[in-house]
Design a protein around this motif. Structure first.
Motif, PDB file in Angstrom:
ATOM      1  N   HIS A   1      52.292  62.656  42.326  1.00  0.00           N
ATOM      2  CA  HIS A   1      53.472  63.352  42.815  1.00  0.00           C
ATOM      3  C   HIS A   1      53.932  62.885  44.070  1.00  0.00           C
ATOM      4  N   GLU A   2      53.227  62.441  44.879  1.00  0.00           N
ATOM      5  CA  GLU A   2      53.747  61.561  45.979  1.00  0.00           C
ATOM      6  C   GLU A   2      54.644  60.549  45.720  1.00  0.00           C
ATOM      7  N   ALA A   3      54.315  59.641  44.889  1.00  0.00           N
ATOM      8  CA  ALA A   3      55.213  58.436  44.360  1.00  0.00           C
ATOM      9  C   ALA A   3      56.484  59.156  43.571  1.00  0.00           C
ATOM     10  N   ILE A   4      56.512  60.139  43.094  1.00  0.00           N
ATOM     11  CA  ILE A   4      57.808  60.685  42.566  1.00  0.00           C
ATOM     12  C   ILE A   4      58.560  61.330  43.369  1.00  0.00           C
ATOM     13  N   GLY A   5      57.917  62.113  44.454  1.00  0.00           N
ATOM     14  CA  GLY A   5      58.754  62.420  45.767  1.00  0.00           C
ATOM     15  C   GLY A   5      59.413  61.333  46.437  1.00  0.00           C
TER      16      GLY A   5
END
Length: 450
Positions: free
Chosen positions: A200-204
């Motif tokens: 999720h961090e990489a997506i954001g």
């Protein structure tokens, strides 16, 4: 709501109650149990968190060539018997179907392992943690919107021919849109059969980077341009092409944009599209909703249209065999590919961009609709990140365009295909694994003010 599947034993017990219906030629029981959760967020704040569970039976009864179908959410022996009796009554009053091919015979579809217990059991709090990681990447002056959804489903098919097959599968999907500043926006979508695989961090972070890079978009005249389409945009083309062209019934009836084109070059040699439910990491099951084992179908191979996908009825019409692509009955649409993949190439994203003299980099399309199905023409808009590319370099963001384009014509202009692929869902009921592509020409017919 239990995170555990009901399982094949209990499913078979309930199905057997319906299969014992007397005075008919055949009975088929389709069992679908689906559960999961959805978290939506906007303005960087969660505004909706839901859980759902649905258990259903669809009973198909055959009597003297007549077909009746009834559905129920009463997952009990009594519920199954009542639905079977209703289907029998329907079969007694409808006209015979001369193209009915009979129920699926016994066949082992093999085993497919695509169920992850941690995904099936994911809690609202765990989804909220994932959303928080994504939202934290937006930065000052920007906000994030999107969704995080997990789904578990188990399916079984049983019939009086002796066929019984059962499978369970999970999937997790995240969409993230970061926007703010001076008209900037960035969109990223991620999908997996296992929720722990989603970063999720990489997506954001990726969505935030796009939002920063798309600040102050400039006007640009519509026209034909070279394009580099990211996977989300490619998935739109593949999904709409499959809807208009890959189904056996549409091919037989001349409604497909590929009717009569078997063996012909319909796309560039760099384009190969298959449907393969058995591929590693693909969603779904090893059998279709009639109980026929699925198999890989090479639909377009090196630009040549090979064949479409078939269920038992359309296969009988075409004089061939089912490829395992039936949808739940009653199904007036015919077969459909649910596990599409476009084969990767050898190029990096940088190589795709460096090959462009003057063109556009497109993140994704939206509001796409069919204009002319037999010519594979669709229309839609660019969204959430579109840039001018000149002499192999990204110059600046541009305002969104409307496009009207034949998909087959665009695929004939594919010059490079990326080596990396992503799983993207254009339609809610299926997903495609696709690369990014560079095309020689794409028709943009209008522009927006943002």
């Amino acid at each position: 709501m239990s995170p555990d599947p009901i399982g094949p034993d209990e499913t078979r017990r309930i199905a057997d109650a319906a299969l014992g219906l007397e005075g008919v030629d055949g009975v088929e029981v389709l069992f679908i149990h689906e559960w999961g959760g959805l978290t939506r967020f906007a303005g960087s704040v969660i505004h909706q968190s839901t859980s759902r569970e649905d258990t259903g039976l669809r009973i198909r009864v055959v009597s003297e060539g007549r077909i009746g179908v009834a559905a129920t959410n009463d997952f009990s022996e009594e519920g199954a018997v009542t639905a079977a009796q209703s289907a029998k009554e329907m079969a007694e009053v409808v006209a015979p179907d001369p193209l009915f091919p009979g129920l699926a015979p016994p066949a082992d579809p093999g085993r497919k392992d695509s169920f992850d217990h941690s995904t099936a059991a994911l809690t609202p709090a765990e989804r909220a943690e994932g959303v928080a990681s994504l939202v934290a990447q937006a930065g000052n002056g920007f906000h994030a919107a999107g969704s995080y959804e997990t789904t578990a489903v188990e399916v079984a098919v049983a019939n009086t021919e002796g066929q019984f097959c059962y499978g369970a599968s999970t999937q997790a999907a995240v969409t993230g849109l970061v926007s703010g500043g001076e008209d900037g926006a960035g969109y990223v979508e991620a999908w997996s059969t296992r929720s722990p695989e989603l970063d999720h961090e990489a997506i954001g972070r990726r969505a935030a980077r796009k939002a920063l890079d798309s600040q102050r978009p400039r006007d640009m005249d519509p026209g034909r341009y070279e394009v580099v389409l990211e996977p989300a945009a490619v998935a739109t083309l593949v999904a709409f092409l499959s809807y208009m062209g890959f189904g056996g019934r549409a091919l037989i009836e001349g409604r497909s944009c590929l009717s009569g084109k078997e063996g012909q070059q319909v796309a560039a040699e760099q384009v190969s599209i298959a449907d393969d439910a058995l591929a590693q990491g693909s969603p779904g099951f090893a059998f279709d909703f009639e109980g026929t084992p699925k198999r890989r179908v090479d639909i377009i191979r090196e630009g040549v249209f090979r064949t479409g996908v078939y269920d038992r009825r359309s296969a009988k019409q075409a004089g061939t065999e089912s490829t395992g692509h039936a949808l739940p009955p009653p199904n007036p649409q015919g077969p459909f590919p649910l596990n599409l993949m476009m084969e990767p190439g050898a190029a990096s994203t940088g190589q795709l961009l460096r090959s462009v003299d003057r063109g556009l980099l497109v993140t994704r399309f939206h509001y796409s609709n069919i204009v002319h199905p037999t010519q594979s023409v669709i229309t839609g808009m660019t969204r959430d990140g579109t840039w001018l590319v000149e002499d192999g370099e990204i110059k600046h963001p541009v305002k969104n365009f409307r496009f009207t384009q034949s998909i087959l014509e665009a695929l004939k202009g594919v010059e490079l295909v990326s080596k990396d692929t992503e799983m993207v869902s254009e339609f809610f009921f299926s997903a495609s694994r696709v690369p990014a592509v560079k095309m020689s020409s794409f028709n943009f017919t209008g522009k927006s003010d943002h």
